[in-house]
Enzyme design. Sequence first.
Site, PDB file in Angstrom:
ATOM      1  N   GLY A  13      -5.430  -6.523   5.337  1.00 45.62           N
ATOM      2  CA  GLY A  13      -4.887  -6.092   4.050  1.00 45.62           C
ATOM      3  C   GLY A  13      -5.863  -5.405   3.116  1.00 45.62           C
ATOM      4  O   GLY A  13      -5.639  -5.379   1.901  1.00 45.62           O
ATOM      5  N   ASN A 109       2.593   6.228   5.928  1.00 44.57           N
ATOM      6  CA  ASN A 109       1.721   5.406   6.771  1.00 44.57           C
ATOM      7  C   ASN A 109       0.292   5.916   6.647  1.00 44.57           C
ATOM      8  O   ASN A 109       0.073   7.118   6.497  1.00 44.57           O
ATOM      9  CB  ASN A 109       2.177   5.548   8.236  1.00 44.57           C
ATOM     10  CG  ASN A 109       1.303   4.787   9.208  1.00 44.57           C
ATOM     11  OD1 ASN A 109       0.985   3.610   8.997  1.00 44.57           O
ATOM     12  ND2 ASN A 109       0.889   5.444  10.286  1.00 44.57           N
ATOM     13  N   HIS A 111      -3.107   6.262   8.795  1.00 49.84           N
ATOM     14  CA  HIS A 111      -3.541   6.211  10.203  1.00 49.84           C
ATOM     15  C   HIS A 111      -5.031   6.540  10.277  1.00 49.84           C
ATOM     16  O   HIS A 111      -5.476   7.514   9.649  1.00 49.84           O
ATOM     17  CB  HIS A 111      -2.721   7.208  11.032  1.00 49.84           C
ATOM     18  CG  HIS A 111      -3.110   7.196  12.477  1.00 49.84           C
ATOM     19  ND1 HIS A 111      -2.718   6.202  13.337  1.00 49.84           N
ATOM     20  CD2 HIS A 111      -3.898   8.024  13.198  1.00 49.84           C
ATOM     21  CE1 HIS A 111      -3.230   6.423  14.540  1.00 49.84           C
ATOM     22  NE2 HIS A 111      -3.951   7.529  14.469  1.00 49.84           N
ATOM     23  N   GLU A 176     -10.163   5.575   3.807  1.00 52.94           N
ATOM     24  CA  GLU A 176      -8.756   5.146   3.685  1.00 52.94           C
ATOM     25  C   GLU A 176      -8.478   4.584   2.294  1.00 52.94           C
ATOM     26  O   GLU A 176      -7.458   4.875   1.674  1.00 52.94           O
ATOM     27  CB  GLU A 176      -8.429   4.065   4.730  1.00 52.94           C
ATOM     28  CG  GLU A 176      -8.446   4.562   6.155  1.00 52.94           C
ATOM     29  CD  GLU A 176      -8.067   3.466   7.146  1.00 52.94           C
ATOM     30  OE1 GLU A 176      -7.194   2.645   6.838  1.00 52.94           O
ATOM     31  OE2 GLU A 176      -8.645   3.440   8.241  1.00 52.94           O
TER      32      GLU A 176
HETATM   33  C1  GRF Z   1      -6.492   0.508   8.940  1.00 51.43           C
HETATM   34  O1  GRF Z   1      -7.568   1.106   9.609  1.00 51.43           O
HETATM   35  C2  GRF Z   1      -5.252   1.335   9.079  1.00 51.43           C
HETATM   36  O2  GRF Z   1      -5.496   2.701   9.050  1.00 51.43           O
HETATM   37  C3  GRF Z   1      -4.784   0.912  10.439  1.00 51.43           C
HETATM   38  O3  GRF Z   1      -5.007  -0.466  10.473  1.00 51.43           O
HETATM   39  C4  GRF Z   1      -6.084  -0.792   9.608  1.00 51.43           C
HETATM   40  C5  GRF Z   1      -5.576  -1.781   8.619  1.00 51.43           C
HETATM   41  O4  GRF Z   1      -6.592  -2.302   7.813  1.00 51.43           O
HETATM   42  N1  GRF Z   1      -3.433   1.337  10.699  1.00 51.43           N
HETATM   43  P1  GRF Z   1      -6.231  -3.228   6.580  1.00 51.43           P
HETATM   44  O5  GRF Z   1      -5.283  -4.299   7.060  1.00 51.43           O
HETATM   45  O6  GRF Z   1      -5.639  -2.376   5.512  1.00 51.43           O
HETATM   46  O7  GRF Z   1      -7.552  -3.807   6.172  1.00 51.43           O
END
Ligand code: GRF
Length: 217
Positions: A13, A109, A111, A176
């Site tokens: 999360g 989403n 990714h 991200e």
């Molecule tokens: C992230 O790298 C996201 O891009 C991928 O899963 C991971 C999730 O990380 N789909 P978190 O649960 O937000 O820490």
Amino acid sequence: MSCRIAVLVSGRGSNLGALLAAQAQNALGGGRIVRVISNRPGAGGLAIAAGHGVATSVVDHKAFASREAFDAALAAALDEAAPDLVVLAGFMRVLGAAFIARYEGRMINIHPSLLPAYPGLHTHRRALEDGVRLHGCTVHFVTPDVDVGPIVAQAAIAVRHDDDEDSLAARVLVAEHALLPRVVGWYCSGRLAVTGNRVQVTTDRAPRDLTLIAPDA
Ligand code: GRF
């Protein structure tokens, strides 16, 4: 009118945490996270949500005999929260076409690759195996084909000569956390327009740059 956001998580999360931090700084374009839903009862994201006073639900995929039954339960939990935007933030279940159609145009989403390169799993390992010099992450609208929907924005990072899967993943994750709240903010402030496979972000001034070259942290 505030934009109601539901976030779906399966794991730790940290992207949810980045969204909550942005919300606390009024940086989600008026958006408010009203519900966090996980398919895994032990997901760290649920504890993060609860720690911020956000309502949570668990729809455990193991409790359902078919994907359709799971999707229907997930849709019911989501609809209860009446979201304007659904954010998949580390949500690791493939969703059926009917579910996706129901939320099309209002589900995004994150990714961990520069799509269309490396859809699917193990993106960092595959990027290292191929020797690519640029890697990163993508936020896209969700369509029935996995990791293929209209791309909203990307953040790129340089791959270092001594990177391994963990070091690369860690730097992509920083990107991200910068990218996802920004896109959510654009959506919630009504600035995202999708035409076919093309997405535009508009501001009062000019269309906005959709590429974020993340600092080489
Ligand atoms: C992230 O790298 C996201 O891009 C991928 O899963 C991971 C999730 O990380 N789909 P978190 O649960 O937000 O820490």
